[in-house]
Scaffold this active site. Structure first.
Site, mmCIF file in Angstrom:
data_model
loop_
_atom_site.group_PDB
_atom_site.id
_atom_site.type_symbol
_atom_site.label_atom_id
_atom_site.label_comp_id
_atom_site.label_asym_id
_atom_site.label_seq_id
_atom_site.Cartn_x
_atom_site.Cartn_y
_atom_site.Cartn_z
ATOM 1 N N THR A 192 29.072 1.283 4.353
ATOM 2 C CA THR A 192 29.475 2.260 5.508
ATOM 3 C C THR A 192 30.092 1.798 6.796
ATOM 4 O O THR A 192 29.610 0.634 7.123
ATOM 5 C CB THR A 192 28.452 3.381 5.515
ATOM 6 N N GLN A 199 24.320 5.506 10.783
ATOM 7 C CA GLN A 199 24.938 5.278 9.809
ATOM 8 C C GLN A 199 24.616 3.441 9.620
ATOM 9 O O GLN A 199 24.498 3.058 8.400
ATOM 10 C CB GLN A 199 26.636 4.958 10.094
ATOM 11 N N HIS A 217 21.885 2.848 6.427
ATOM 12 C CA HIS A 217 22.357 3.049 4.935
ATOM 13 C C HIS A 217 22.310 1.463 4.477
ATOM 14 O O HIS A 217 21.586 1.539 3.277
ATOM 15 C CB HIS A 217 23.918 3.446 5.067
ATOM 16 N N GLU A 254 36.256 3.861 8.018
ATOM 17 C CA GLU A 254 35.857 5.007 7.411
ATOM 18 C C GLU A 254 35.643 6.486 8.127
ATOM 19 O O GLU A 254 36.017 7.354 7.555
ATOM 20 C CB GLU A 254 34.742 4.503 6.286
ATOM 21 N N HIS A 255 34.669 6.351 9.009
ATOM 22 C CA HIS A 255 34.217 7.577 9.781
ATOM 23 C C HIS A 255 34.705 7.246 11.151
ATOM 24 O O HIS A 255 34.298 6.160 11.744
ATOM 25 C CB HIS A 255 32.744 7.701 9.701
ATOM 26 N N ASP A 284 28.416 13.879 5.638
ATOM 27 C CA ASP A 284 27.960 13.212 4.651
ATOM 28 C C ASP A 284 27.295 14.360 3.645
ATOM 29 O O ASP A 284 26.958 13.903 2.502
ATOM 30 C CB ASP A 284 26.667 12.377 5.395
ATOM 31 N N GLU A 329 75.777 -1.538 -12.730
ATOM 32 C CA GLU A 329 74.596 -2.079 -13.018
ATOM 33 C C GLU A 329 74.332 -3.228 -14.256
ATOM 34 O O GLU A 329 73.722 -3.739 -14.788
ATOM 35 C CB GLU A 329 73.245 -1.342 -13.147
ATOM 36 N N HIS A 373 73.728 2.432 -21.238
ATOM 37 C CA HIS A 373 73.217 3.667 -20.474
ATOM 38 C C HIS A 373 74.146 4.630 -20.618
ATOM 39 O O HIS A 373 73.927 6.086 -20.932
ATOM 40 C CB HIS A 373 72.655 3.452 -19.070
#
Length: 432
Positions: free
Chosen positions: A240, A262, A265, A331-332, A363, A417, A422
């Site tokens: 985290t 945090q 964690h 992340e945060h 969270d 092309e 095609h």
């Protein structure tokens, strides 16, 4: 926490990226280890998983595939207050996730020419829920609910076996899974679980999945990189990160509390403060040290805060703080600013605005998802949501007259092309 002083420096984008505090060595080692584990599971299946459980979790002679009775027993024994909180989290995340499902749309390009844009869920998802240093029933909710909202038919869940529970998955995780109707649960952890989901394990009746989601440590995050291309994955939600941008108006006690929250964690967790106020930086440093010494996981927090991934960054002004944050792509991201301007912070997994919107809210009960990109991936990757489990699909329908209107353009382009067949495939419909 160390201090990085960027004041008085006009940094280029590359120099900002180089100044970002990261634990790169740890991630490099984790990638090599994760690859070894994933490939071993792919080749040896259940035998490899059991060896890993003995090595990493201290567990032997246990049920890798969780019996239905374990799920029922776990829900029966669940604390009513915890059950109520899980049910409320389910309600909130379900509401927020439903808003992420795009409606099908049909574009009429002309008479008889239409393209339908529709979204279809993947068939089968493997959800990983951590269970090492902490237990995360909230992650069950954050992963399973968006998959269900997207319409995924089958959700399998994995979480590490717990020595304290006789090799069972933690009962609160089992209870949360049962509340959500998940019946396919496996006691397997880390990179091994990612490998098992990607390749399947015949002896367990575990079929390969289409998408793997869920947070974890760096080994879990980088195992997803190893299996990318074999299966789809969400972002690499590894150890985290919290980055707080604050000015002199911020409350140092709240900033310190959120950094420590945090850091608890994991030893690899990143806690970063970016500020243009030297006074705030010094006060936050003092209060963070006090909180870190007295918190429940003091040893773990101390390692995280002392690591190369954590720092107090001094900048000249809020504009410089914004540039640093966007380079870091946390992340945060918390904004403790007199004038927060969240629209300026374009690179972040989730943005928390103001004194009363801590990451802890996200969270658990904000309604937002807490499975978010780490390691700078928020510059190009999104957090987990219903879209993680959806595929955009186009359905094209032209009648003869509509095709005739674009015939000459197709022939011209295919000839340019040097792919004339095609154009001939279109012309064949009008040759008669």
């Amino acid at each position: 926490m160390r201090t990085i002083d960027l004041r008085g420096r006009d940094l280029t984008a590359a120099e900002l990226l180089a100044a970002v505090p990261r634990a790169e060595a740890a991630r490099g080692l984790a990638l090599a280890t994760a690859a070894e584990i994933v490939h071993d599971v792919a080749s040896r299946g259940e035998v490899s998983l059991r060896e890993q459980a003995a090595r990493f979790d201290g567990v032997e002679r246990y049920d890798v595939r969780v019996p239905a009775a374990h799920l029922s027993e776990a829900l029966d024994g669940l604390d009513p207050a915890v059950r109520a909180a899980i049910e409320e989290a389910i309600r909130r995340v379900r509401l927020a996730s439903a808003a992420q499902v795009p409606p099908d749309r049909v574009t009429e390009l002309g008479p008889g020419a239409r393209v339908e844009q529709r979204w279809r869920p993947v068939r089968r998802v493997g959800v990983y829920v951590p269970g090492g240093k902490a237990v995360y029933p909230s992650s069950v909710v954050m992963n399973v609910v968006p998959a269900q909202v997207a319409g995924v038919a089958t959700v399998a869940l994995a979480s590490p076996p717990q020595r304290e529970h006789g090799g069972r998955v933690h009962p609160v995780i089992l209870a949360a899974a049962h509340l959500l109707g998940v019946t396919e649960v496996y006691a397997m952890g880390g990179a091994g679980a990612v490998g098992a989901f990607a390749y399947g394990v015949d002896s367990l009746g575990l079929d390969p999945v289409d998408v793997i989601s869920g947070p974890g440590n760096n080994f879990v995050a980088l195992a997803k990189r190893v299996v990318a291309g074999v299966v789809g994955t969400d972002s690499e939600a590894g150890a985290t990160e919290i980055l707080i941008v604050a000015d002199a108006t911020a409350d140092p006690e709240l900033v310190a509390a959120d950094l420590v929250s945090q850091a608890e964690h994991d030893e690899q967790a990143a806690a970063v403060l970016v500020t243009d106020s030297l006074d705030l930086a010094e006060e936050v440093s003092r209060r963070t040290a006090t909180r870190a010494a007295t918190t429940h996981h003091a040893d773990r927090v101390a390692v995280a805060l002392a690591g190369p991934q954590s720092a107090i960054v001094l900048v000249d002004d809020v504009a410089a703080a914004t540039a640093f944050s966007n380079a870091y792509a946390p992340e945060h991201l918390e904004l403790h600013l007199a004038d927060p301007r969240p629209d300026d912070f374009v690179n972040a997994g989730a943005v928390f605005v103001g004194d009363h919107t801590p990451v802890s809210l996200g969270d658990y009960l904000a309604g937002s998802n807490h499975v978010l990109p780490t390691g700078g991936q928020a510059r190009y990757a999104a957090g987990l949501g219903a879209a993680t489990f959806l595929r955009s699909q186009q359905v094209i329908s032209y009648d003869r007259d509509a095709l005739r209107t674009v015939h000459d353009g197709i022939v011209a382009l295919s000839a340019s092309e040097q792919l004339p067949a095609h154009g001939e495939a279109v012309s064949a419909r009008f040759d008669a």
